[in-house]
Design an enzyme around this catalytic site. Structure first.
Site, PDB file in Angstrom:
ATOM      1  N   HIS A 117       0.816  -1.209   0.000  1.00  0.00           N
ATOM      2  CA  HIS A 117       0.000   0.000   0.000  1.00  0.00           C
ATOM      3  C   HIS A 117       0.854   1.265   0.000  1.00  0.00           C
ATOM      4  O   HIS A 117       0.387   2.315  -0.434  1.00  0.00           O
ATOM      5  CB  HIS A 117      -0.964  -0.018   1.181  1.00  0.00           C
ATOM      6  CG  HIS A 117      -2.121  -0.944   0.976  1.00  0.00           C
ATOM      7  ND1 HIS A 117      -3.381  -0.695   1.474  1.00  0.00           N
ATOM      8  CD2 HIS A 117      -2.224  -2.124   0.306  1.00  0.00           C
ATOM      9  CE1 HIS A 117      -4.198  -1.679   1.133  1.00  0.00           C
ATOM     10  NE2 HIS A 117      -3.507  -2.562   0.424  1.00  0.00           N
ATOM     11  N   HIS A 122      -1.698 -12.562  -2.032  1.00  0.00           N
ATOM     12  CA  HIS A 122      -2.758 -13.242  -1.289  1.00  0.00           C
ATOM     13  C   HIS A 122      -2.399 -14.680  -0.931  1.00  0.00           C
ATOM     14  O   HIS A 122      -3.249 -15.432  -0.481  1.00  0.00           O
ATOM     15  CB  HIS A 122      -4.064 -13.172  -2.081  1.00  0.00           C
ATOM     16  CG  HIS A 122      -4.636 -11.796  -2.136  1.00  0.00           C
ATOM     17  ND1 HIS A 122      -5.796 -11.477  -2.818  1.00  0.00           N
ATOM     18  CD2 HIS A 122      -4.204 -10.627  -1.593  1.00  0.00           C
ATOM     19  CE1 HIS A 122      -6.044 -10.189  -2.693  1.00  0.00           C
ATOM     20  NE2 HIS A 122      -5.084  -9.649  -1.954  1.00  0.00           N
TER      21      HIS A 122
END
Length: 728
Positions: free
Chosen positions: A92, A259
């Site tokens: 992020h 993920h």
């Protein structure tokens, strides 16, 4: 009478009604004065690159490795390992990057500041940075927050058994928020279709934005506007990741690789979550999202509202993501917080619980995960990765490195022992200097040759400007080094006037070849150097015509890139849609031309005086695209005079719009009505805007000609060398 104590100071930091409140459309020059020395607490002679070189990187990594499994009661680690949290933090930090203007990204450590520190998509990353504080505190100025955030993501991956592609330091911290346009919505996560929507037409996302909703990094994990449709979500994924310079293969690798680790958090309703850091109480000391749901942490944590764990080994690199994606059918369900997610139909409970070793769960996925199976193009890539684990690992390693280093610019800025040796096309590679450089005598001789070549001052100046002004301080791309102005796509850009440019480059190439052929000992001048040198010669000649003797500084060492070293598609985003310095607009835009000028100046790292002096100088030097006469407020073009300012500020001239769009103006003699000049909004703003007029008055004064030339040369030289990281 009220007994409430009244503050005796009206002008506090809390602020009153601002100019922006009174005049919301006023041109904002504040972006030109961000990140000045006044906000920097470091000593004036502090050199971050030198400080980083003294860092024991291996020691930092050992401390980070230990941190990964040292769970803290105030924010416990999922599965006893902070790896997933730190991968998300680094992702992020870098993931705000967008190719359209190069803004965002990991450089500067902007995740520490508003608005990014309080975006909904960054919920609870404040805890990740607080976990890092003891390590940042220990190593101090030798590692920036910006570098530490990315390094921590790398170490997290390595600690979970993944081999990364490499790591480069060199991201100096900033000390205040960037002034970046993130969208015009007034509500976090506002859906499309509202009055301030970033979408128009058939879900066309506004440029330069690269996220689907205000406060998200990329896409809504539940699907477009929360609609759990994996195929529709794939369209959003493809658009947003492309706007971050990622192709389909890199996109699949990043999503599946990222993920493979950790989990999402949605133990309870969002209504139990307190305000973000910037709105939280002072007693929380910069932390936000304090949860009233049960313990508010660990098993009870609420972040995205989703409750998903993708793999059976969330703290180890594995192939489980694709195994689960393709092995099961998926049924729509909801998290405990009520968010749309998917669960494997009829599957065994093989997923560990993050905090209770006696519990297992069925595999779960996000809507955007299923896009990798149900979008035809993504499915082909995903299945290939599923069948070829080594290829997937390599693709993820490379995509992760690109994600976390894309905004660093050329390899010359990379620092540290883990910089990968392989040169990558997206780094805009330039050959290393492999010959003796020209000296002062050569520089003087080449200037004389250029001035005798028949090229005009306007041609010399405009070509050098076109070459150097592609630079973007945001992601450190572009600039004169490499001489990519002679290559596709730059040579064909409308703003560069391809036919005229080709003629100038042909002449300069002749000068270069003649010089190089005459040398012994291998000395050479590159075309990249000669273009800048020719511009300097033009500026000096123009200053001489104004009666000012000046030498434009010049540092050789640029090299010429090849077409094979140039990614045409990646380079295309550097094409100016507007360059007010050359009075150029590619087409009509909703954004006023003067705002586009300031945006361009900010990308060139210019301040207000530099912007002002460069526009005034380039106008009188004849640098306008197409030799347009707008703004050429002089009867002696090619002379570096302050005539632009003198004539713009002349009260004997009355200006009136002559176009329906109010973007072209005539200046007429108040006494005779005769047309004296024509100008654009970019020209007239220097007489209209109070701050710019104040600067214009400095350069339009009777005693300003020499100062104007001196300041122009300094600003010109700055632009010519913006990409010379080898000189730092």
């Amino acid at each position: 009478m009220s007994t409430e104590a009244k503050c005796p100071f009206n002008h506090t930091a809390a602020g009153g009604t601002s100019n922006k409140d009174w005049w919301p459309n006023q041109l904002n020059l504040n972006i030109l004065h961000r990140h000045s020395a006044l906000s920097d607490p470091m000593d004036k002679d502090f050199d971050y690159a030198q400080a980083f070189k003294k860092l024991d990187l291996a020691a930092v990594k050992r401390d980070l490795q230990a941190l990964m499994t040292t769970s803290q009661d105030w924010w416990p680690a999922d599965f006893g390992h902070y790896g997933g949290l730190f991968v998300r933090m680094a992702w992020h930090s870098a993931g705000t990057y967008r190719i359209a203007d190069g803004r965002g990204g990991a450089g500067g450590g902007q995740q520490r500041f508003a608005p990014l520190n309080s975006w909904p998509d960054n919920a609870n990353l404040d805890k990740a940075r607080r976990l890092l504080w003891p390590i940042k505190q220990k190593y101090g100025r030798n590692i920036s927050w910006a570098d530490l955030l990315i390094l921590t993501g790398n170490v997290a991956l390595e600690s979970m058994g993944f081999k990364t592609f490499g790591y480069a330091g060199g991201r100096a911290d900033t000390w205040e928020p960037d002034d970046v346009y993130w969208g015009s919505e007034k509500i976090w996560l506002e859906l499309s279709g509202g009055p301030n929507s970033r979408y128009s037409g058939d879900r066309d996302l506004e440029n330069p934005l690269a996220a689907v909703q205000m406060g998200l990094i990329y896409v809504n994990p539940e699907g477009p506007d929360g609609n759990p449709d994996p195929v529709a979500a794939a369209r959003d994924i493809r658009d947003t990741f492309a706007r971050m310079a990622m192709n389909d293969e890199e996109t699949v690798a990043l999503i599946a690789g990222g993920h493979t680790f950790g989990k999402t958090h949605g133990a309870g309703p969002a209504t139990d979550v307190g305000p973000e850091p910037e709105a939280a109480g002072i007693e929380l000391q910069g932390l936000g999202w304090k949860s009233a749901y049960a313990s508010g942490k660990g098993h009870d944590a609420i972040t995205s509202g989703l409750e998903v764990t993708w793999t059976s080994t969330p703290t180890k690199w594995s192939h489980d993501f694709f195994k689960h994606l393709f092995s099961y059918e998926w049924e729509l369900t909801k998290s405990p917080a009520g968010a749309h997610q998917w669960v494997a139909k009829g599957a065994d409970e093989v997923i560990p619980d993050a905090f209770d070793a006696s519990k297992k769960h069925r595999p779960t996925m996000l809507t955007t995960d299923l896009s990798l199976r149900f979008d035809p193009a993504y499915e082909k890539i995903s299945r290939r990765f599923y069948e070829n684990p080594a290829e997937f690992a390599d693709a993820f390693a490379r995509a992760w490195f690109k994600l976390t280093h894309r905004d660093m610019g050329p390899r010359a800025r990379y620092l540290g022992p883990e910089v990968p040796a392989e040169e990558l096309l997206w780094q805009d590679p330039i050959p290393a200097v492999d010959h003796p450089l020209i000296d002062d005598a050569d520089v003087a001789a080449l200037k004389a040759k250029v001035l005798a070549s028949g090229l005009s001052v306007a041609q010399l100046v405009s070509t050098a400007w076109a070459s150097a002004s592609t630079f973007r301080g945001s992601d450190k791309r572009g600039g004169a080094n490499g001489a990519r102005i002679r290559l596709a796509p730059q040579k064909d850009w409308e703003v560069n006037q391809p036919a005229a440019l080709a003629a100038v480059l042909e002449t300069l190439e002749g000068v270069r070849k003649a010089f190089n052929d005459a040398q012994t000992g291998g000395k050479k001048v590159s075309l990249a150097d000669l273009i800048v040198l020719a511009g300097a010669a033009g500026v000096e000649q123009a200053a001489k015509s104004a009666g000012v003797a000046v030498t434009v500084p010049f540092a050789p060492g640029r090299m010429d890139a090849s077409q094979e070293q140039t990614d045409v598609d990646a380079m295309a985003v550097l094409e100016p849609v507007a360059d007010g310095f050359r009075n150029y607009l590619k087409s009509a835009y909703k954004t006023p031309a003067e705002a586009l000028l300031v945006d361009k100046a900010q990308l060139l790292t210019l301040n207000g005086p530099e912007l002002t002096v460069l526009v005034g100088g380039l106008r009188v030097l004849g640098a306008n695209v197409g030799d347009a006469k707008h703004g050429v407020f002089t009867d002696r073009p090619g002379t570096l005079s302050n005539d632009f300012f003198v004539n713009l500020l002349d009260m004997g001239t009355e200006w009136k719009p002559v176009s329906a769009a109010n973007d072209v103006f005539e200046g007429r003699d108040r006494a005779t009505g005769q047309v004296k000049w024509t100008g654009t909004r970019v020209d007239l703003i220097f007489g209209s805007h109070s701050q710019l007029r104040a600067l214009a008055e400095v350069y339009g004064s009777a005693d300003a000609n020499e100062k104007f030339v001196r300041d122009f040369v300094a600003a010109w030289n700055k632009v010519m060398n913006l990409d010379r990281f080898d000189l730092a």
